[in-house]
Design a protein around this motif. Structure first.
Motif, mmCIF file in Angstrom:
data_model
loop_
_atom_site.group_PDB
_atom_site.id
_atom_site.type_symbol
_atom_site.label_atom_id
_atom_site.label_comp_id
_atom_site.label_asym_id
_atom_site.label_seq_id
_atom_site.Cartn_x
_atom_site.Cartn_y
_atom_site.Cartn_z
ATOM 1 N N CYS A 56 0.853 -1.188 0.000
ATOM 2 C CA CYS A 56 0.000 0.000 0.000
ATOM 3 C C CYS A 56 0.886 1.234 0.000
ATOM 4 C CB CYS A 56 -0.932 -0.001 1.207
ATOM 5 S SG CYS A 56 -2.173 -1.318 1.157
ATOM 6 N N ILE A 57 0.383 2.316 -0.526
ATOM 7 C CA ILE A 57 1.202 3.507 -0.771
ATOM 8 C C ILE A 57 1.781 4.100 0.514
ATOM 9 C CG2 ILE A 57 -0.723 5.143 -0.656
ATOM 10 C CD1 ILE A 57 0.535 6.554 -3.100
ATOM 11 N N PHE A 58 1.109 3.857 1.648
ATOM 12 C CA PHE A 58 1.541 4.440 2.921
ATOM 13 C C PHE A 58 2.367 3.481 3.770
ATOM 14 C CE2 PHE A 58 -2.761 2.691 3.235
ATOM 15 C CZ PHE A 58 -2.556 1.696 4.160
ATOM 16 N N CYS A 59 2.491 2.226 3.328
ATOM 17 C CA CYS A 59 3.057 1.178 4.179
ATOM 18 C C CYS A 59 4.582 1.214 4.178
ATOM 19 C CB CYS A 59 2.557 -0.174 3.700
ATOM 20 S SG CYS A 59 2.882 -1.518 4.846
ATOM 21 N N SER A 60 5.169 1.156 5.360
ATOM 22 C CA SER A 60 6.633 1.182 5.494
ATOM 23 C C SER A 60 7.222 -0.170 5.120
ATOM 24 C CB SER A 60 7.030 1.527 6.931
ATOM 25 O OG SER A 60 6.660 0.489 7.813
ATOM 26 N N GLY A 61 8.520 -0.241 5.059
ATOM 27 C CA GLY A 61 9.210 -1.475 4.694
ATOM 28 C C GLY A 61 9.014 -2.593 5.683
ATOM 29 N N THR A 62 8.531 -2.271 6.881
ATOM 30 C CA THR A 62 8.277 -3.303 7.894
ATOM 31 C C THR A 62 6.828 -3.777 7.870
ATOM 32 O OG1 THR A 62 7.769 -1.627 9.575
ATOM 33 C CG2 THR A 62 10.067 -2.386 9.419
ATOM 34 N N GLY A 63 6.071 -3.348 6.857
ATOM 35 C CA GLY A 63 4.679 -3.793 6.780
ATOM 36 C C GLY A 63 3.829 -3.280 7.916
ATOM 37 N N SER A 64 4.006 -1.997 8.271
ATOM 38 C CA SER A 64 3.287 -1.369 9.390
ATOM 39 C C SER A 64 3.605 -2.028 10.726
ATOM 40 C CB SER A 64 1.767 -1.376 9.142
ATOM 41 O OG SER A 64 1.458 -0.594 8.003
ATOM 42 N N LEU A 81 -3.236 9.735 9.280
ATOM 43 C CA LEU A 81 -2.309 9.416 8.198
ATOM 44 C C LEU A 81 -0.916 9.928 8.548
ATOM 45 C CD1 LEU A 81 -1.861 8.391 5.235
ATOM 46 C CD2 LEU A 81 -2.151 10.788 4.546
ATOM 47 N N HIS A 82 0.054 9.010 8.556
ATOM 48 C CA HIS A 82 1.454 9.378 8.744
ATOM 49 C C HIS A 82 2.195 9.224 7.426
ATOM 50 C CE1 HIS A 82 0.846 8.288 13.185
ATOM 51 N NE2 HIS A 82 1.114 9.568 13.151
ATOM 52 N N VAL A 83 3.014 10.197 7.112
ATOM 53 C CA VAL A 83 3.872 10.121 5.934
ATOM 54 C C VAL A 83 5.243 9.667 6.407
ATOM 55 C CG1 VAL A 83 4.874 11.367 3.985
ATOM 56 C CG2 VAL A 83 2.590 11.991 4.830
ATOM 57 N N LEU A 84 5.641 8.465 5.998
ATOM 58 C CA LEU A 84 6.884 7.863 6.474
ATOM 59 C C LEU A 84 7.927 7.794 5.366
ATOM 60 C CD1 LEU A 84 5.413 4.872 8.525
ATOM 61 C CD2 LEU A 84 6.021 7.160 9.362
ATOM 62 N N ARG A 85 9.163 8.009 5.729
ATOM 63 C CA ARG A 85 10.264 7.910 4.772
ATOM 64 C C ARG A 85 10.285 6.518 4.124
ATOM 65 N NH1 ARG A 85 13.087 12.423 5.947
ATOM 66 N NH2 ARG A 85 13.030 13.087 8.138
ATOM 67 N N GLY A 86 10.643 6.489 2.866
ATOM 68 C CA GLY A 86 10.773 5.219 2.171
ATOM 69 C C GLY A 86 9.491 4.683 1.584
ATOM 70 N N THR A 87 8.391 5.439 1.720
ATOM 71 C CA THR A 87 7.112 5.009 1.144
ATOM 72 C C THR A 87 6.824 5.826 -0.113
ATOM 73 O OG1 THR A 87 5.801 6.616 2.412
ATOM 74 C CG2 THR A 87 6.223 4.465 3.437
ATOM 75 N N MET A 126 -7.369 6.534 18.752
ATOM 76 C CA MET A 126 -7.884 7.811 18.262
ATOM 77 C C MET A 126 -6.813 8.646 17.584
ATOM 78 S SD MET A 126 -10.760 9.060 21.015
ATOM 79 C CE MET A 126 -9.852 8.702 22.525
ATOM 80 N N THR A 127 -5.594 8.155 17.547
ATOM 81 C CA THR A 127 -4.548 8.897 16.843
ATOM 82 C C THR A 127 -3.500 7.934 16.300
ATOM 83 O OG1 THR A 127 -2.801 10.548 17.043
ATOM 84 C CG2 THR A 127 -3.511 9.530 19.100
ATOM 85 N N GLY A 128 -2.548 7.496 17.047
ATOM 86 C CA GLY A 128 -1.534 6.570 16.554
ATOM 87 C C GLY A 128 -0.143 7.173 16.588
ATOM 88 N N ASP A 129 0.840 6.286 16.643
ATOM 89 C CA ASP A 129 2.238 6.704 16.692
ATOM 90 C C ASP A 129 2.939 6.348 15.388
ATOM 91 O OD1 ASP A 129 2.268 7.571 19.424
ATOM 92 O OD2 ASP A 129 2.134 5.478 20.004
ATOM 93 N N GLY A 130 3.651 7.309 14.828
ATOM 94 C CA GLY A 130 4.538 7.017 13.713
ATOM 95 C C GLY A 130 5.958 6.931 14.233
ATOM 96 N N ASP A 131 6.751 6.045 13.666
ATOM 97 C CA ASP A 131 8.156 5.934 14.055
ATOM 98 C C ASP A 131 8.830 7.281 13.815
ATOM 99 O OD1 ASP A 131 10.894 5.433 14.272
ATOM 100 O OD2 ASP A 131 10.715 3.410 13.464
ATOM 101 N N LYS A 132 9.291 7.920 14.902
ATOM 102 C CA LYS A 132 9.837 9.280 14.783
ATOM 103 C C LYS A 132 11.068 9.342 13.892
ATOM 104 C CE LYS A 132 7.860 10.978 19.087
ATOM 105 N NZ LYS A 132 8.085 11.560 20.440
ATOM 106 N N LYS A 133 11.756 8.216 13.738
ATOM 107 C CA LYS A 133 12.929 8.202 12.849
ATOM 108 C C LYS A 133 12.494 8.229 11.382
ATOM 109 C CE LYS A 133 14.671 4.345 14.439
ATOM 110 N NZ LYS A 133 13.655 4.020 15.472
ATOM 111 N N LEU A 134 11.268 7.793 11.125
ATOM 112 C CA LEU A 134 10.781 7.714 9.749
ATOM 113 C C LEU A 134 9.764 8.806 9.419
ATOM 114 C CD1 LEU A 134 10.153 3.841 9.462
ATOM 115 C CD2 LEU A 134 12.151 5.127 8.651
ATOM 116 N N LEU A 135 9.186 9.417 10.444
ATOM 117 C CA LEU A 135 8.062 10.335 10.233
ATOM 118 C C LEU A 135 8.500 11.626 9.536
ATOM 119 C CD1 LEU A 135 5.000 10.784 10.848
ATOM 120 C CD2 LEU A 135 5.761 12.038 12.892
ATOM 121 N N ILE A 136 7.829 11.933 8.429
ATOM 122 C CA ILE A 136 8.040 13.190 7.716
ATOM 123 C C ILE A 136 6.958 14.199 8.095
ATOM 124 C CG2 ILE A 136 8.063 14.280 5.432
ATOM 125 C CD1 ILE A 136 9.220 11.676 4.308
ATOM 126 N N ALA A 137 5.714 13.720 8.134
ATOM 127 C CA ALA A 137 4.588 14.618 8.435
ATOM 128 C C ALA A 137 3.411 13.768 8.927
ATOM 129 C CB ALA A 137 4.208 15.400 7.182
#
Length: 295
Positions: free
Chosen positions: A41-49, A217-223, A262-273
């Motif tokens: 999926c377009i938003f999915c990181s290399g670790t498969g979420s 929606l988190h925008v993660l590096r490498g996606t 109600m929100t969610g955590d994005g990996d801060k090392k990967l998070l762009i926005a």
């Protein structure tokens, strides 16, 4: 807020707090192995979420033990239990014998209260559902379905790979087997209006499932989504806008729906926005104030 949060639900059912231990079972996804596609999926990181999941080289038992140590190192010495969360990639996609073995390994661990299995609605064949039903008689099983949106145009854009009718069929099969079902919805997908997002939330609420995860929606590096964002093709929701949508979503969901997120955590090392999502305490405080205003 008329619905229960997952912590409230678990406390009332088990009399204690349960912590999720994220497991990586070393599986893949039809959206990655060439069955449907190779990019995910377009938003999915290399670790498969599964950015916070365990090491797939380790056994399921050892991943649980490792996860317990991480929780115990942060928490006071009080009574609590654990949920084995098969998080990374698609956890009903693989040989039936392998899947049954890994579910059973988690179910037989004395400290595990619930087995939670993240998957896709198009990866729930009857033989796998029969295995899950058997595990459900040993320990409660949750199936977490990645729906994200009900809108066809958005589903095609994110490369979800299945039509809405497949979700409907999966929910019916799970309900027939009395398996608790939680649905993942992403808020802020490119091109969707507030009304579009709330239509998805209402559809999930009306579909007969027991729980929902409302995910920013988190925008993660490498996606591929990151490439779209950096090219200026869409913008992310602001914090006020997002928390308003959550408030409105809670108003249309059934009272017996359990709110798992109600929100969610994005990996801060990967998070762009969005950058504001890094300040989780601030986000939760704003959410709390808006939810309290509903009372």
């Amino acid at each position: 807020m008329k619905q229960q949060t997952v912590n409230e639900y678990l406390k009332s059912r088990y009399g204690k707090k349960l912590y999720k231990i994220s497991i990586n079972a070393g599986l893949t996804c039809p959206n990655r192995d060439g069955t449907l596609g190779t990019g995910g999926c377009i938003f999915c990181s290399g670790t498969g979420s599964g950015d916070f999941a365990g090491d797939p080289v380790m056994s399921i038992y050892d991943q649980i033990e490792s996860g317990k140590k991480r929780v115990q190192g942060k928490m006071p010495d009080e009574g609590f239990g654990y949920i084995a969360y098969f998080q990374a990639f698609t956890n009903t996609y693989g040989p039936a014998e392998k899947l049954e073995k890994m579910y059973m390994e988690a179910a037989m661990h004395e400290d595990i209260e619930i087995i939670s299995i993240a998957t896709r609605p198009d990866c729930l064949e009857d033989d796998i559902l029969d295995i899950i039903s058997g595990i459900n008689r040993i320990k409660p099983v949750w199936i977490e379905l990645g729906l994200q949106t009900i809108h066809k145009k958005t589903a095609e854009y994110i490369r979800r790979g299945y039509p809405l009718s497949v979700y409907d069929r999966a929910v019916r099969k799970l309900r027939d087997r009395s398996i608790e079902t939680i649905v993942h919805v992403i808020l802020g997908l490119p091109g969707e209006s507030r009304e579009d997002m709330l239509e998805t939330v209402k559809y999930v609420g009306d579909s007969g499932v027991q729980g929902i995860k409302l995910q920013l929606l988190h925008v993660l590096r490498g996606t591929d989504l990151a490439d779209e964002y950096l090219d200026g093709k869409f913008s992310c929701l602001g914090m006020e806008e997002y928390t308003d949508i959550i408030r409105d979503a809670l108003m249309i969901l059934p009272e017996d729906m359990v709110i798992h997120r109600m929100t969610g955590d994005g990996d801060k090392k990967l998070l762009i926005a969005p950058e504001w999502s890094k300040d989780k305490k601030r986000v939760l405080n704003l959410l709390r104030s808006k939810i309290e205003a509903l009372s």
